[in-house]
Structures are given as C-alpha cells and as structure tokens.
Design a protein around this motif. Structure first.
Motif, PDB file in Angstrom:
ATOM      1  N   GLY A 624      12.316  -2.911  18.058  1.00  0.00           N
ATOM      2  CA  GLY A 624      12.513  -4.030  17.136  1.00  0.00           C
ATOM      3  C   GLY A 624      13.820  -3.989  16.381  1.00  0.00           C
ATOM      4  O   GLY A 624      14.023  -4.776  15.447  1.00  0.00           O
ATOM      5  N   LYS A 625      14.724  -3.128  16.805  1.00  0.00           N
ATOM      6  CA  LYS A 625      16.006  -2.961  16.108  1.00  0.00           C
ATOM      7  C   LYS A 625      16.827  -4.235  16.091  1.00  0.00           C
ATOM      8  O   LYS A 625      17.595  -4.480  15.153  1.00  0.00           O
ATOM      9  N   TRP A 626      16.669  -5.076  17.132  1.00  0.00           N
ATOM     10  CA  TRP A 626      17.537  -6.251  17.261  1.00  0.00           C
ATOM     11  C   TRP A 626      16.779  -7.558  17.057  1.00  0.00           C
ATOM     12  O   TRP A 626      17.236  -8.614  17.504  1.00  0.00           O
ATOM     13  N   THR A 627      15.647  -7.506  16.382  1.00  0.00           N
ATOM     14  CA  THR A 627      14.884  -8.715  16.115  1.00  0.00           C
ATOM     15  C   THR A 627      15.764  -9.789  15.481  1.00  0.00           C
ATOM     16  O   THR A 627      16.512  -9.517  14.538  1.00  0.00           O
ATOM     17  N   GLY A 628      15.672 -10.970  15.997  1.00  0.00           N
ATOM     18  CA  GLY A 628      16.489 -12.088  15.540  1.00  0.00           C
ATOM     19  C   GLY A 628      17.469 -12.529  16.602  1.00  0.00           C
ATOM     20  O   GLY A 628      17.803 -13.717  16.689  1.00  0.00           O
ATOM     21  N   HIS A 629      17.919 -11.602  17.442  1.00  0.00           N
ATOM     22  CA  HIS A 629      18.916 -11.938  18.450  1.00  0.00           C
ATOM     23  C   HIS A 629      18.331 -12.668  19.651  1.00  0.00           C
ATOM     24  O   HIS A 629      19.068 -13.037  20.564  1.00  0.00           O
ATOM     25  N   GLU A 630      17.036 -12.898  19.634  1.00  0.00           N
ATOM     26  CA  GLU A 630      16.408 -13.656  20.712  1.00  0.00           C
ATOM     27  C   GLU A 630      16.445 -15.160  20.467  1.00  0.00           C
ATOM     28  O   GLU A 630      16.015 -15.947  21.309  1.00  0.00           O
ATOM     29  N   GLN A 631      16.963 -15.596  19.329  1.00  0.00           N
ATOM     30  CA  GLN A 631      16.785 -16.975  18.896  1.00  0.00           C
ATOM     31  C   GLN A 631      17.871 -17.939  19.367  1.00  0.00           C
ATOM     32  O   GLN A 631      17.774 -19.141  19.131  1.00  0.00           O
ATOM     33  N   GLU A 632      18.906 -17.454  20.027  1.00  0.00           N
ATOM     34  CA  GLU A 632      20.016 -18.328  20.397  1.00  0.00           C
ATOM     35  C   GLU A 632      19.583 -19.364  21.433  1.00  0.00           C
ATOM     36  O   GLU A 632      19.047 -19.042  22.490  1.00  0.00           O
ATOM     37  N   ALA A 633      19.813 -20.645  21.121  1.00  0.00           N
ATOM     38  CA  ALA A 633      19.575 -21.704  22.100  1.00  0.00           C
ATOM     39  C   ALA A 633      20.603 -21.590  23.213  1.00  0.00           C
ATOM     40  O   ALA A 633      21.773 -21.297  22.967  1.00  0.00           O
TER      41      ALA A 633
END
Length: 964
Positions: A624-633
């Motif tokens: 979960g270190k990079w949570t948030g980086h999955e959100q790019e459209a």
C-alpha cells in the motif's frame, strides 16, 4: 549507472563515518542516510561520529568539504592528500584511501576520504559510496532493496568532472489525483516529510534543482510553515517555481492572501493592481530570498492563462512584461541579491520575446541582461526554438516534458517518451548552448523513475551520454540493469531491458491517452495483428522475467523492484494497447457481420477488467506504499481532459438464419465473399507476383450458427504454393495461410484456383468461394545491390537507414539514430549545429535506389519524426530530386493545439509530406537533401501517381531489395 569517475580495486571495510562539527548540516544528514544504506546490506549501521578519536575503530570514512574540514586541511598540508583536481570546481568530489591518516588517532589505520569541492559535491561523493555498495538511487521510489551480505567493500574514486548542466532536476506537476492523494494519505500533504524523499532522489541522481508541486500547494507554506524551504536549503537543493510563478510565490498563495482589504488587492492584473502585485512579490522575496533560489521573472494570466487575454495586442503585452520584469529585478536585487533570475519562454511568452516584424519583442532588450532564458519544447518532446545568439547561449535553460496536461491531448499515466527521443532532443538542446538549467515535468514522479534517471545521467555527463554517443540509451540501460538487478542472471537482466524499452516504444508510438479503436487499422497491412504480436512478445518477455525472479531466494525483493519499476507499467500499458486494438478488431468484424466479432468484444471486456485490476494492484503495491497512484484517468481521451473519455464501444453480432453460413475474406482487407447460388465470388491473391511477398492470410468464417465444415480444394500439385490447412470446422472463424516458395516460381505468371466449399445437410445450401492465387518470379538479374523492388500496385516502401549512397558537406552528414523513429531507426544530420544549407549548394544527402515499373509520375511520401524548427522564423525544408519541399512552415505554431499542422503530427508521432516527381522505367534513384539539419527522416514511400494507400497508422512493411 555510468559515471566519469573510476573506482579502484583497493578497498576498505568502513565501520564508522566521521563528519566534523564544521561540516554542513546536509552532509551530516546524508552521512546518516549512507549509514542506513549500509545497514540495509549488512544489518549493522556504521556509527556517525564527529572525530576520528570517537570512532575507536581501525577504518573510517571521512566526509569533508573543502574549506570546512580541518582534518582535510591537515592531510593536505602534510602531503597525504591531493585535492588539486577538486579545489575551485563546482559539485566535484573524489574518494581517496589514506593510510595511517590521523596523528592524534593512532588506532585509525586507514581512512577513505570523501572530499567535495562544495556541499553538493560532498553529498554526491557520500551517495556514490552507497551506489558502490549496491544501493540503488531508486531504492525508495522504485522499491529496490540491496542484496544482503556480511561485508561491504568500498574503493577509491578519481576526481569527477563538473556536471555538464549547472542546474538539473524535476517538476512535480499535474499531481492530482495521484501524487496529491498519495502524499495526503501518507505524509499529511505536501510536507517536508514527503519532500525529504524527493530531495534524496534528486541528490542520489546527482541533481540539485526542483520545481515543487503547485496545483493545490504552496511549497513555502506547506512544510508545515517554512520546513520545506529549510530542508531544501540544508540539502543544497535549489528550489525554483513553475513558468508562471514569479518571485518565489506559488500560484496557490495568491488565493490565500488576496482580497479587497489586503495590501495585495484582489486582482491578478498588473494594469489595474500594479502596486498590490509588487508588494506581493516583494514579500515573497523577503521571505524566501535568503535561500539559494532561481527566481522566475515575468508573469502570465491567472491560473496559467494568457496575460492580457486574446484581445490585447502584442505591443501591450510586451510593454506590460517589460515594466513587470524591471520592477521584479529591482526587488530581487534588494531582497535576494545574487539569486539566479530566469524568464521562461513558454507558450505566448515566447511570442512576446521574439515580437514581430513590426513590434520589437523582449529579445535584445537590455532589461534581460544577465537573465537565464528558459527555452521550452513543444510539450511533446520536440524542440521548437533554441538559443541563436551568443547572448542567449550565455545562460540558457530547457523545460522538458515526460508528462503534459493540455491540448491536443494530455499524457500523464505511464511513461511514453522513449529514451531515444530524450537523447536526441536534449542532445540537440545541449549542442545549441542550453547548459544552465534542465528541468523535466515528471507529473506524479512514480513510474517515471527510470526515464528520469536517464535524463539526469545525460544532464550530469554529456561526454558519456550526449550526441557523441549514439548508443547512449543502450549504454545507460545496460549499466542501470546491472546496478539495479544484480541478483538476476545476465540473460534475465537483458530481458528486463527488452521489456522496459519494448513497452516504452509502444507507448511512444501513440501515447496511451491518445489511443482509441480507430488508431491501428484492424485489417489493412494486418496492422492490428502486428501490434498485438508486438504486445504479446513484450508480454512473454515480462512473464519470463517474472518466472525467473520468482525463483530467486531473496524474499521477493528483486521481483518487487522489477514490478515497481518495469513490470507493472509494462503490463498496464500492454493491456491498454490490447484493449483498443481488440476493440478495432471487434468493430471490423462487426462491420463484416461476422459473429467472431463477439469473441473480440469478450477480449475487450477482459482488458477492461484487467485495467481495473491493475489499478487495484498499484493501490496494493509494496504493502500500500503507493496508494493513490492508481487514480490517473488514461482511457479514450477525446481532449486534454478526461471529460468525455470512455472505454471502447463493444459491438455484438447476432448470427443470421438457423444454419452455418460461409464468409471468406483476406485478413488484410475489408470486403467479404460469400455466395450460395451462381458463379462463386472470387478472392484475388496476386501478392506473389511481386518481390518479397511470401504469405497471405485468408479468413474462413461462419456468419451463421453451429459449426461450419469447410474444405479447400485445388492447387495440391503446385510446388510453390503452401496451404496451412485444407479443411476445418469453424464455429467462428478459421485462418488459412497461403505461403509461396519464391525459389520455385517461374518467370511467367502462374494462377491457381482454390475453392472453399461448404456442404450442408441440404444441397441448395452448398456455398463456394474461389481464391484465385497468382505468382511470378521477379527478375533481379543485373539490378544493382540495394535496389528496392515494387510491391502491390507498384508501391515501394523504404526505411530511411537503407540508403544506397550518402554525401557529407564540411563534416555534416546523415547519421542513423537506432530506434530513433516512431517504428524503427531514423536518419538525422549531425552535428545538429550545422548551419542551414542553401538551395543549389552542396548539402548532406541520402540516395535511394528502386525499380520503377513504368515511366510516369510518382508521389513520394517522406515520413519524418515530427521535429520542428529550432531557429525562430525559419522553416524546415529538404530537397527531393532537386525540388524544395517545405516540411514545416515558418508560421507553424508548435505547442498550439489549434494549429493542426503541429497537433496532428505530434499526436500521431509522424509527419508525412508528399511531392510528385517523374521517373523513367527501370532502376531509379531518389536523392533527399537536408536543407535544415533538424530534419529527421524515418521512411520513404514511392507510389505511382493516383495510387492511394489503404488507411493505416504504420503503412506497408518495407519492400524487398536486391541483396549484394
């Protein structure tokens, strides 16, 4: 990664690190980070002490900066240490082994002395020890854990050279939703805790410069408070601001402090609120000017818009900028004396700099004397104007993009700028004198780590990675792979390189956000199948790497690093490409009324599910270190925002009737053939009448229900013809490949009629389609080596590097750029600083030889990498058969989405210009001459006049040619 220094084989095993009380605080902090690096390897952290006596150990590392180290002064005075190659230079270090170094510490037998010419030099030297030990500069951002071992040996390093570029760094931009969500969840915002990781990355890559995030943050306030600026100053990171944030104030600060009752007023308008804005800028300089900074000058409109709006004239904008810059420079001199001042020539500011024929611009204005001019490429990686005078070259910067939010389409998701483009275009900038500031827009930073490392390696050492090294991308990759994945076998590391460059090149052919189901032709030239095959090849290489790394006994550490840096971006990118290409095949087969379209709709559905699953994988990566980086459209952009973007439409074909029905087609064409009554329809396969053609795919489809039993009759006794299958039972579609052994063909045309038959339960439902196959040997006797032979319809396609001859002029010549084109190599003139060549005068040329079947007019398409003009007011031209062709007109507005002459080529990553010429039948020669050295040619296509190529992105494969 490659450096200009050399590490000796003599080595010590450090057990403590000495940092004197007089050292810079940043050096002390970095020494502790190096100790932590070594602890990651051995499990034991060397002690960081302030004097050799405190070490009480036989071996030490001494971290010192010239002018701040009494110990180094003593060693130099005693003749024990030579610092001549370090003293008086910028950001230089050396690592030297000294025996029995300290008289007052007899227990210390040896010292590995890291001495820097300045603070950053010492820090680079310290981090170089970590690299020697096997700690990657990407250890945090790329999840790269070093190999564990009991002992770490460190050796000497000769004095490094000064960095090629003075200020080198990155811009965190377009940081929402990914980076912003990530740092908010993990660090409570854009805080010093987060920036500590950014600064460390910059320093480990031997950089020194940052444009901080600016969409919703204010670097000087978010530390919290001043902690960000204080931390940057401690490390020696020079903090600037984006192109539209003058005088050390973030764009977001204006909304915090503005108001009708404030000292600053309420309008971002220099005409109506001049005094308020000057006070606002002055207070920013008072607050932040005490740190080492690059101060941005000038201004744009609010929120990065045009300064005075579209209705204001050029003169009004220039006059306003002159006054604003004059006042800003006065404030800088008063509150930040000695600071570097910079003006970004970005978007319309470039127009104000150059002016027009009737309105003088800022160029040559004495008010810019001593100001660094930051030139900018076109947002898609191609230079648009570069320094042309000595004054401009004296201090010049470049704002480059690996990420862009704007028209004609944004690209912010996965890396999509190839190493080769970065190498070519940044070398071009360097050769033209851009050597003071390099900053690259990295977007969210995560997943752009490896391209950024290459960018920084170039900025640090252009002797190793500039235009003098055409293999720079391959050289960097090899050394980076060795350093990052030492536990992997050499062949596995080589395969990782194939995956890295394989997916990057596919993304660079058409940036992911600009992909849709209409890009790659579903049938013509079998383009979609070729793209799917390329994706499959990279995917297979990726799977092989994963299998090899899973077998390593290292608790999955190497696999995690691979996944984080290469594997996951590759899988995400390949899946998105498949999604759109399968959607193209789905739509194509639906137009043909074939139920096989439904299978491709299913593949699209699977790709959509995988796309979402990869988002979940990013969220869970490294615990979960990079949570948030999955959100790019990233799917199906229709403009510069994701508004209106969607997954591809899926088409469903409902079979007609109640029985099987025959439909035959060429795999590379749209028409279908099917008939139950009368003379059979004919599929023409005359490909084997032209040179080089050896295979054609025929699709035998069932557009009804059930299972279609088919047979293919005829040609069994034809020795040159191969048929991959003579019968089958197609529920959806079977593919038969017809092959030709050209060595068995005769000089006369031979025609074979193959009948595709379907026998149903009732005689009236028998269907027959004829496949008429022709073949003929091509006589090449007497043709000179290198002669290209025409294909179907007389078309000749030639990859640019396959010229039969070339000429040079005064050392300027066409040189191959390996993988420098969209779909292969390209040819450009080097040196890039060669002057434009006069029409009619000698110029570098490439000559291509081909066989013209008939005398007459031909259209010649020159496919080019979409480079632009780099000398303002000029065009990009070449000669073809003596005639001048303008590839880019002088008035093309690079970077302006409304100018289709620029926008379409950069989205498609190719520019095609066409001219007509006459050739006599027989061996013809076509000579292309470069009038302007920034021409980069990828391929030549020669078509008989009136012949139109089927619509496709990549066009025909290269034609056959006579071999030596």
């Amino acid at each position: 990664m490659r450096t200009t220094s050399a590490v000796s084989h003599s080595a010590i095993r450090p057990v403590s690190i000495v940092v004197e009380p007089s050292a810079f605080e940043g050096v002390t902090v970095v020494a502790a980070k190096v100790a932590a690096d070594l602890e990651r390897i051995t499990g034991t952290a060397p002690a960081v002490v302030d004097a050799p006596r405190a070490a009480a150990t036989p071996t030490v590392v001494l971290a010192a900066t010239l002018g701040r180290s009494p110990l180094v002064d003593e060693l130099v005075a005693a003749g024990r240490l030579d610092v001549a190659d370090v003293a008086g230079r910028r950001e230089v270090y050396a690592v030297t082994l000294v025996e029995s170094p300290f008289a007052d510490a007899p227990d210390v037998e040896r010292a590995l002395v890291v001495v820097g010419s300045d603070k950053r030099g010492t820090i680079y030297g310290l981090f170089s020890l970590s690299e020697q030990a096997g700690v990657s500069p990407l250890h945090y951002w790329g999840d790269v854990a070093p190999q564990a071992r009991e002992l770490v040996e460190l050796g000497e390093t000769t004095a490094t050279r000064e960095p090629s570029v003075k200020f080198r760094g990155l811009f965190i931009n377009d940081e929402w939703p990914c980076f912003g969500t990530w740092t908010s969840q993990h660090f409570g915002g854009f805080t010093a805790d987060m920036y500590d990781h950014v600064f460390e990355l910059i320093l480990r890559l031997k950089g020194n410069y940052l444009w901080p995030a600016m969409w919703t943050s204010s670097f000087a306030l978010d530390g919290p408070g001043s902690l960000n600026e204080e931390l940057a100053d401690m490390y020696g990171i020079v903090v600037g601001a984006s192109h539209h944030e003058p005088c050390l104030r973030a764009s977001e600060e204006w909304d915090i402090v503005r108001g009708p009752d404030t000292p600053y007023g309420n309008e971002w308008n220099y005409l109506t609120n001049r005094e308020g804005l000057l006070r606002y800028w002055e207070d920013g300089l008072k607050r932040s000017g005490r740190y080492e900074k690059i101060v941005m000058l000038g201004m744009r409109g609010e929120r990065d818009s045009e300064l005075l709006g579209e209705d204001a004239g050029l003169q009004a904008n220039i006059d306003l900028l002159k006054d604003a810059i004059t006042e800003q420079r006065r404030l800088v001199a008063q509150h930040a004396p000695g600071a570097t001042e910079m003006l970004a020539l970005y978007k319309e500011v470039e127009e104000y700099y150059y002016g027009s024929d009737t309105v003088p611009g800022l160029r040559g204005w004495e008010g810019l004397d001593g100001v660094t001019l930051m030139f900018c490429e076109d947002n898609f990686g191609f230079m648009r104007s570069l320094p042309a005078t000595d004054a401009e070259r004296r201090s010049a910067g470049m704002y480059y993009h690996f990420d862009y939010h704007g028209g004609p389409v944004s690209y912010e998701w996965m890396p999509s700028t190839s190493f080769e483009r970065t190498h070519d275009q940044m070398s071009l900038a360097f050769d033209h004198g851009v050597r003071d500031v390099w900053v690259v827009n990295l977007g969210d930073l995560k997943f752009n780590e490896v391209p950024f490392a290459f960018f920084m390696a170039m900025a640090y050492d252009m002797d190793a990675y500039g235009n003098g090294t055409r293999t720079a991308a391959a050289d960097f990759t090899a050394s980076w792979l060795d350093a990052t994945f030492p536990a992997a076998a050499p062949d596995v590391r080589a395969t990782i390189g194939e995956v890295l460059h394989g997916y990057l090149r596919l993304n660079a052919m058409r940036r992911p956000e600009a992909l849709n189901e209409h890009v790659y032709a579903a049938a013509h030239f079998q383009e979609a199948d070729r793209m799917l095959a390329r994706a499959d090849a990279v995917d297979a290489a990726n799977a092989a790497v994963v299998a090899a790394l899973e077998a390593l006994d290292d608790d999955g550490r190497t696999l995690l690093a691979y996944t984080s840096l290469v594997g996951l971006p590759a899988r995400a990118s390949l899946n998105l490409l498949r999604l759109h290409v399968n959607a193209a095949k789905n739509a194509h087969y639906a137009r043909q009324a074939k139920p096989v379209a439904n299978a491709y709709a299913g593949r699209v559905t699977e790709a959509v599910a995988t796309d979402r699953a990869i988002g979940d994988e990013i969220r869970e990566l490294a615990g979960g270190k990079w949570t948030g980086h999955e959100q790019e459209a990233h799917v199906g952009f229709t403009g510069w925002n994701e508004d209106g973007s969607r997954y591809p439409v899926r088409h469903v074909v409902e079979p007609m009737g109640h029985e099987p029905r025959l439909s035959v087609s060429r795999a590379d064409a749209v028409p279908t053939y099917h008939r139950q009554y009368g003379r059979p329809m004919e599929v023409v396969v005359d490909d084997f009448c032209v040179a080089g053609e050896t295979a054609v795919a025929i699709e035998i489809a069932n557009d009804g229900v059930g299972s279609l039993a088919w047979t293919l009759e005829g040609g069994e006794d034809v020795p040159w013809l191969g048929v991959s299958a003579r019968s089958g039972s197609a529920v959806a579609q079977d593919v038969v490949v017809l092959t030709c052994d050209r060595a068995l063909l005769s000089a006369t045309t031979q025609t074979v009629r193959l009948l595709v038959r379907v026998g149903a339960a009732q005689p009236h439902q028998v269907s027959t389609v004829a496949v008429v196959v022709s073949g003929r040997a091509v006589d090449t006797a007497g043709l000179p080596a290198g002669t290209f032979l025409p294909g179907r319809d007389g078309v000749v396609a030639i990859d640019a590097q396959h010229a039969a001859a070339s000429t040079s002029v005064d050392g300027a010549a066409f040189v191959e750029l390996p993988r420098g084109g969209r779909d292969g190599s390209a040819m450009r003139v080097l040196p890039t600083t060669a002057p434009a060549f006069e029409v009619g005068a000698p110029a570098p040329t490439l000559t291509y030889r081909f066989l013209a079947e008939t005398t007459g007019e031909y259209d010649v398409d020159v496919w080019q990498v979409p480079t632009g003009v780099v000398v303002r007011g000029t065009s990009l031209r070449y000669t073809l058969g003596g005639a001048v062709v303008e590839a880019v007109a002088a008035d093309v507005n690079a970077g302006e989405p409304g100018d289709a002459r620029w926008a379409r080529p950069v989205v498609e990553n190719i520019r095609v210009t066409t001219s007509r010429t006459r050739f006599e039948a027989g061996v013809a020669e076509l000579t292309l001459g470069a009038l302007d050295p920034n021409l980069v040619v990828e391929r030549i296509v020669v078509r008989p006049a009136g012949v139109v190529l089927p619509a496709s992105a990549l066009g025909p494969r290269e034609s056959a040619r006579v071999q030596a």
